[in-house]
Design a protein around this motif. Structure first.
Motif, mmCIF file in Angstrom:
data_model
loop_
_atom_site.group_PDB
_atom_site.id
_atom_site.type_symbol
_atom_site.label_atom_id
_atom_site.label_comp_id
_atom_site.label_asym_id
_atom_site.label_seq_id
_atom_site.Cartn_x
_atom_site.Cartn_y
_atom_site.Cartn_z
ATOM 1 N N GLN A 129 -51.706 11.240 26.595
ATOM 2 C CA GLN A 129 -51.808 11.234 25.140
ATOM 3 C C GLN A 129 -51.360 9.902 24.556
ATOM 4 O OE1 GLN A 129 -48.987 12.468 22.040
ATOM 5 N NE2 GLN A 129 -50.176 14.346 21.892
ATOM 6 N N PHE A 130 -50.228 9.374 25.017
ATOM 7 C CA PHE A 130 -49.642 8.194 24.374
ATOM 8 C C PHE A 130 -50.632 7.023 24.366
ATOM 9 C CE2 PHE A 130 -47.103 4.297 24.218
ATOM 10 C CZ PHE A 130 -46.329 4.539 23.101
ATOM 11 N N MET A 131 -51.190 6.686 25.527
ATOM 12 C CA MET A 131 -52.122 5.573 25.584
ATOM 13 C C MET A 131 -53.531 6.005 25.178
ATOM 14 S SD MET A 131 -50.057 3.257 26.211
ATOM 15 C CE MET A 131 -51.274 1.961 26.084
ATOM 16 N N GLY A 132 -53.843 7.294 25.371
ATOM 17 C CA GLY A 132 -55.155 7.794 24.980
ATOM 18 C C GLY A 132 -55.389 7.679 23.487
ATOM 19 N N VAL A 133 -54.388 8.068 22.696
ATOM 20 C CA VAL A 133 -54.579 7.981 21.243
ATOM 21 C C VAL A 133 -54.569 6.531 20.771
ATOM 22 C CG1 VAL A 133 -53.667 10.284 20.759
ATOM 23 C CG2 VAL A 133 -52.113 8.338 20.748
ATOM 24 N N LEU A 134 -53.910 5.639 21.518
ATOM 25 C CA LEU A 134 -53.985 4.217 21.170
ATOM 26 C C LEU A 134 -55.418 3.713 21.344
ATOM 27 C CD1 LEU A 134 -52.878 1.455 20.440
ATOM 28 C CD2 LEU A 134 -52.165 1.171 22.834
ATOM 29 N N ILE A 135 -56.053 4.086 22.457
ATOM 30 C CA ILE A 135 -57.453 3.698 22.672
ATOM 31 C C ILE A 135 -58.338 4.258 21.558
ATOM 32 C CG2 ILE A 135 -59.431 3.951 24.215
ATOM 33 C CD1 ILE A 135 -57.287 2.064 25.287
ATOM 34 N N VAL A 136 -58.105 5.518 21.198
ATOM 35 C CA VAL A 136 -58.879 6.144 20.122
ATOM 36 C C VAL A 136 -58.629 5.422 18.800
ATOM 37 C CG1 VAL A 136 -59.055 8.235 18.699
ATOM 38 C CG2 VAL A 136 -59.062 8.411 21.184
ATOM 39 N N LEU A 137 -57.374 5.100 18.515
ATOM 40 C CA LEU A 137 -57.021 4.395 17.288
ATOM 41 C C LEU A 137 -57.783 3.072 17.182
ATOM 42 C CD1 LEU A 137 -54.993 4.265 14.820
ATOM 43 C CD2 LEU A 137 -53.479 2.977 16.345
ATOM 44 N N LEU A 138 -57.799 2.311 18.276
ATOM 45 C CA LEU A 138 -58.468 1.012 18.262
ATOM 46 C C LEU A 138 -59.982 1.159 18.150
ATOM 47 C CD1 LEU A 138 -56.392 -0.869 21.003
ATOM 48 C CD2 LEU A 138 -56.125 -0.964 18.519
ATOM 49 N N LEU A 139 -60.554 2.082 18.933
ATOM 50 C CA LEU A 139 -62.000 2.290 18.884
ATOM 51 C C LEU A 139 -62.467 2.709 17.483
ATOM 52 C CD1 LEU A 139 -62.947 4.090 22.229
ATOM 53 C CD2 LEU A 139 -63.899 1.949 21.362
ATOM 54 N N THR B 213 -57.253 -5.053 15.671
ATOM 55 C CA THR B 213 -56.930 -4.670 17.046
ATOM 56 C C THR B 213 -55.516 -5.098 17.418
ATOM 57 O OG1 THR B 213 -59.260 -4.878 17.673
ATOM 58 C CG2 THR B 213 -57.650 -4.871 19.452
ATOM 59 N N LEU B 214 -55.180 -6.351 17.121
ATOM 60 C CA LEU B 214 -53.849 -6.860 17.465
ATOM 61 C C LEU B 214 -52.758 -6.163 16.656
ATOM 62 C CD1 LEU B 214 -54.553 -10.700 17.774
ATOM 63 C CD2 LEU B 214 -54.112 -9.076 19.614
ATOM 64 N N THR B 215 -52.991 -6.016 15.357
ATOM 65 C CA THR B 215 -51.970 -5.406 14.489
ATOM 66 C C THR B 215 -51.688 -3.969 14.899
ATOM 67 O OG1 THR B 215 -52.637 -6.807 12.633
ATOM 68 C CG2 THR B 215 -51.378 -4.818 12.110
ATOM 69 N N LEU B 216 -52.741 -3.187 15.112
ATOM 70 C CA LEU B 216 -52.555 -1.780 15.467
ATOM 71 C C LEU B 216 -51.901 -1.634 16.839
ATOM 72 C CD1 LEU B 216 -55.905 -0.259 14.160
ATOM 73 C CD2 LEU B 216 -53.635 -0.033 13.150
ATOM 74 N N ALA B 217 -52.326 -2.459 17.798
ATOM 75 C CA ALA B 217 -51.748 -2.381 19.144
ATOM 76 C C ALA B 217 -50.262 -2.730 19.121
ATOM 77 C CB ALA B 217 -52.493 -3.310 20.099
ATOM 78 N N ILE B 218 -49.904 -3.768 18.367
ATOM 79 C CA ILE B 218 -48.496 -4.184 18.289
ATOM 80 C C ILE B 218 -47.661 -3.146 17.549
ATOM 81 C CG2 ILE B 218 -46.933 -5.908 17.305
ATOM 82 C CD1 ILE B 218 -49.147 -7.996 17.877
ATOM 83 N N LEU B 219 -48.190 -2.673 16.416
ATOM 84 C CA LEU B 219 -47.450 -1.662 15.658
ATOM 85 C C LEU B 219 -47.251 -0.393 16.477
ATOM 86 C CD1 LEU B 219 -48.947 -1.945 12.047
ATOM 87 C CD2 LEU B 219 -46.643 -2.571 12.788
ATOM 88 N N TYR B 220 -48.278 0.003 17.223
ATOM 89 C CA TYR B 220 -48.200 1.240 17.992
ATOM 90 C C TYR B 220 -47.183 1.136 19.118
ATOM 91 C CZ TYR B 220 -49.759 5.388 20.541
ATOM 92 O OH TYR B 220 -49.793 6.612 21.165
ATOM 93 N N THR B 221 -47.181 0.022 19.828
ATOM 94 C CA THR B 221 -46.295 -0.113 20.987
ATOM 95 C C THR B 221 -44.924 -0.647 20.589
ATOM 96 O OG1 THR B 221 -47.308 -2.289 21.412
ATOM 97 C CG2 THR B 221 -48.174 -0.406 22.629
#
Length: 274
Positions: A76-86, A190-198
């Motif tokens: 879930q943790f990385m799966g929803v990140l992929i979904v968020l970015l897509l 992409t960069l902002t969401l990935a950084i904020l998420y992690t």
């Protein structure tokens, strides 16, 4: 439905979706192995110096039903990140490829376009959830058997956790579209969401931990306001000591999705498209 199909076609005709899929595979495998290792490690001894509340939480999390729900929702943790970015890219790609003007000229009712993007995002979220869930249903019974817990598939809590996990993927998909409206640059989004998420999740979690330890214990319950924490709370098998009920996590995530969806629709209707 034609607009939704058009949005899905835009996703399929880019290489980004399968690149994200290739990234998800090792991350999913790492998630399963980590959850397996955590379940195998067991709880620390009662005299190890672990605070009583934390000790109770760990012991509850290691109950067979909670181990099972955690494993059956692996990824879930990385799966929803992929979904968020897509799903953010569903919006930002229009500006990256300079097709936004054409899209809104062909369909002048902008709310119809943005609703179609939300619809496509929901399908993307459910697709990723379905893939990870099918993999979990294949591998997790073997892991649980090695732990002498049985498959636990006869427990309603397991299927409830799987269903709520699907809801989490859908809500994160809606968040992705909303974020894409706010940040129109594909690279920046992409960069902002990935950084904020992690990084952001860890940073805010640390802040709440320090507030809990140094100011007041009730700050611990406010961690559910972190979207990733809300997602995790939704899929717990039983109520964990010291944590809010599962429905609070669902309510928080639904709130974020409603705000993102509303803002996304309103901004798209009013913003100039060039």
């Amino acid at each position: 439905m034609n607009l939704v199909r058009a949005e899905l076609f835009k996703i399929r005709t880019t290489s980004l979706w399968w690149i994200m899929g290739l990234i998800l595979v090792p991350l999913y495998a790492a998630s399963v192995l980590l959850n397996w290792a955590t379940a195998s490690a067991g709880a620390p001894a009662a005299d190890s110096g672990t605070p009583d509340t934390q000790q109770a939480q760990i012991e509850a999390a290691l109950k067979p039903i909670n181990v099972a729900t955690n494993l059956y929702t692996s990824g879930q943790f990385m799966g929803v990140l992929i979904v968020l970015l897509l799903c953010a890219i569903i919006v930002t790609s229009e500006f990256f490829h300079l097709t936004a003007t054409t899209t809104f000229l062909v369909t002048p009712r902008r709310e119809a376009v943005i609703l179609a993007k939300f619809g496509a995002a929901v399908i993307v979220g459910l697709a990723v959830w379905a893939v990870t869930t099918l993999l979990n249903l294949v591998f997790v019974p073997l892991i649980l058997s090695s732990l002498d817990f049985g498959s636990q598939l006869g427990e309603p809590a397991v299927w409830r956790a799987i269903a709520l996990n699907g809801l989490a993927f859908v809500l994160w998909a809606v968040l992705g579209v909303g974020a894409g409206v706010l940040i129109r640059s594909q690279i920046a989004a992409t960069l902002t969401l990935a950084i904020l998420y992690t990084v952001g999740t860890s940073a805010v979690g640390l802040i709440f931990f320090l507030l809990t330890e140094n100011v007041a214990r009730w700050f611990e319950n406010l961690q559910v306001l972190i979207p990733t924490t809300a997602s995790q709370l939704m899929i717990s098998g039983t109520e964990l000591p010291g944590n809010p009920p599962r429905w609070v996590g669902a309510l928080v995530l639904i709130g974020y999705a409603l705000v993102a969806g509303t803002l996304g629709t309103l901004i798209t209707k009013k913003r100039d498209i060039t």
